[in-house]
Design a protein around this motif. Sequence first.
Motif, PDB file in Angstrom:
ATOM      1  N   ALA A 222      74.908  35.434 -16.294  1.00  0.00           N
ATOM      2  CA  ALA A 222      75.688  36.235 -17.245  1.00  0.00           C
ATOM      3  C   ALA A 222      75.679  35.643 -18.646  1.00  0.00           C
ATOM      4  N   SER A 223      74.979  34.537 -18.836  1.00  0.00           N
ATOM      5  CA  SER A 223      74.991  33.852 -20.127  1.00  0.00           C
ATOM      6  C   SER A 223      73.796  34.257 -20.980  1.00  0.00           C
ATOM      7  N   PRO A 224      73.823  33.923 -22.267  1.00  0.00           N
ATOM      8  CA  PRO A 224      72.660  34.187 -23.134  1.00  0.00           C
ATOM      9  C   PRO A 224      71.443  33.358 -22.735  1.00  0.00           C
ATOM     10  N   ARG A 225      71.656  32.377 -21.849  1.00  0.00           N
ATOM     11  CA  ARG A 225      70.558  31.502 -21.405  1.00  0.00           C
ATOM     12  C   ARG A 225      69.904  32.001 -20.129  1.00  0.00           C
ATOM     13  N   ALA A 226      70.217  33.211 -19.701  1.00  0.00           N
ATOM     14  CA  ALA A 226      69.739  33.720 -18.412  1.00  0.00           C
ATOM     15  C   ALA A 226      68.215  33.725 -18.307  1.00  0.00           C
ATOM     16  N   GLY A 227      67.527  33.907 -19.426  1.00  0.00           N
ATOM     17  CA  GLY A 227      66.062  33.921 -19.398  1.00  0.00           C
ATOM     18  C   GLY A 227      65.439  32.542 -19.378  1.00  0.00           C
ATOM     19  N   LYS A 228      66.249  31.512 -19.507  1.00  0.00           N
ATOM     20  CA  LYS A 228      65.767  30.131 -19.503  1.00  0.00           C
ATOM     21  C   LYS A 228      66.008  29.508 -18.123  1.00  0.00           C
ATOM     22  N   PRO A 229      65.480  28.299 -17.897  1.00  0.00           N
ATOM     23  CA  PRO A 229      65.579  27.706 -16.560  1.00  0.00           C
ATOM     24  C   PRO A 229      67.010  27.366 -16.140  1.00  0.00           C
ATOM     25  N   LEU A 230      67.244  27.487 -14.837  1.00  0.00           N
ATOM     26  CA  LEU A 230      68.446  26.959 -14.200  1.00  0.00           C
ATOM     27  C   LEU A 230      67.976  25.828 -13.298  1.00  0.00           C
ATOM     28  N   VAL A 231      68.264  24.610 -13.691  1.00  0.00           N
ATOM     29  CA  VAL A 231      67.776  23.432 -12.971  1.00  0.00           C
ATOM     30  C   VAL A 231      68.939  22.794 -12.220  1.00  0.00           C
ATOM     31  N   SER A 232      68.763  22.649 -10.907  1.00  0.00           N
ATOM     32  CA  SER A 232      69.822  22.083 -10.064  1.00  0.00           C
ATOM     33  C   SER A 232      69.481  20.650  -9.681  1.00  0.00           C
ATOM     34  N   LEU A 233      70.492  19.835  -9.565  1.00  0.00           N
ATOM     35  CA  LEU A 233      70.317  18.437  -9.185  1.00  0.00           C
ATOM     36  C   LEU A 233      71.493  18.009  -8.325  1.00  0.00           C
ATOM     37  N   ASN A 234      71.192  17.603  -7.086  1.00  0.00           N
ATOM     38  CA  ASN A 234      72.228  17.126  -6.177  1.00  0.00           C
ATOM     39  C   ASN A 234      72.509  15.659  -6.478  1.00  0.00           C
ATOM     40  N   MET A 235      73.600  15.402  -7.172  1.00  0.00           N
ATOM     41  CA  MET A 235      73.891  14.054  -7.636  1.00  0.00           C
ATOM     42  C   MET A 235      74.177  13.085  -6.497  1.00  0.00           C
TER      43      MET A 235
END
Length: 284
Positions: A222-235
Amino acid sequence: MRPSCVVICRIHLGQGQTVPHSATELADYDHVRQWAMQSLFQHMDDIYQGTVIVDAQARIIWINARYAERFGFADPQSALGQPVENVIPNSQMREVLRTGEPMLLDIMATGDDQLVVTRLPLKDATGRTVGAVGFALFDKIQSLAPLVAKFTRLAEELAATRESLAQARRAKYSFEHFVGDSPLISEVKRQARLAAPLEGAVLLLGETGTGKEVLAHAIHAASPRAGKPLVSLNMAAIPDTLLEAELFGASAGAYTGADKKGRSGKLQLADGGTLFLDEIGDMP
């Protein structure tokens, strides 16, 4: 322009050159070197169907008729003086001029066709790059069919991998996937929607299995960054000794088992998008 012309005149004609025969002539390094270079150019011009020469500003100062015709110029003279990209759209001659380094074997796409090309810098006596010459093979490309096929296959695999990676780094969920209509759930969604357009960090608290990951994806979508990567990291799954490398990347050989080419950190991969730090409360 004058140094370029001097170089071109020396290597283009390739005729009337004296072939060294005697031991004295062969010992004349400069003479033998000049003869060898002229001979090499002549052979390259004979083998390849297309030849183009540019000056230090990447303007075409010579192109053979067959190559010019391939790009829609019936008269080669009409291509002279033009920036090379205006005549050969995907040309990398300007890069050769910038680096001063040759591109000995490359495949250049031109519409539906592919050309095998060689690009060489032209330098004056001081070593300054004053121009570049390019050779292109198109009608006889069948002799290099295995190379072209391998290049095409690798290009297709790279495109597929990039698309797959892009898909993996897109949001998988939206607010519609965050199921529930209780007052508490509705309030969580309301606050998440308010946070979505903001640039600041968002802290999601909740027990395991309560939908924090779904909500993180929904906020990104839902953000303006939706077209950019969503990078997940399990800390929680990262040893403290590797935490810095995971976040900021590592140069080649920075630690035992490090990639020989180095690696980008998650912060760089998520640039312009969203970095989702899962289980951050359990990080080392």
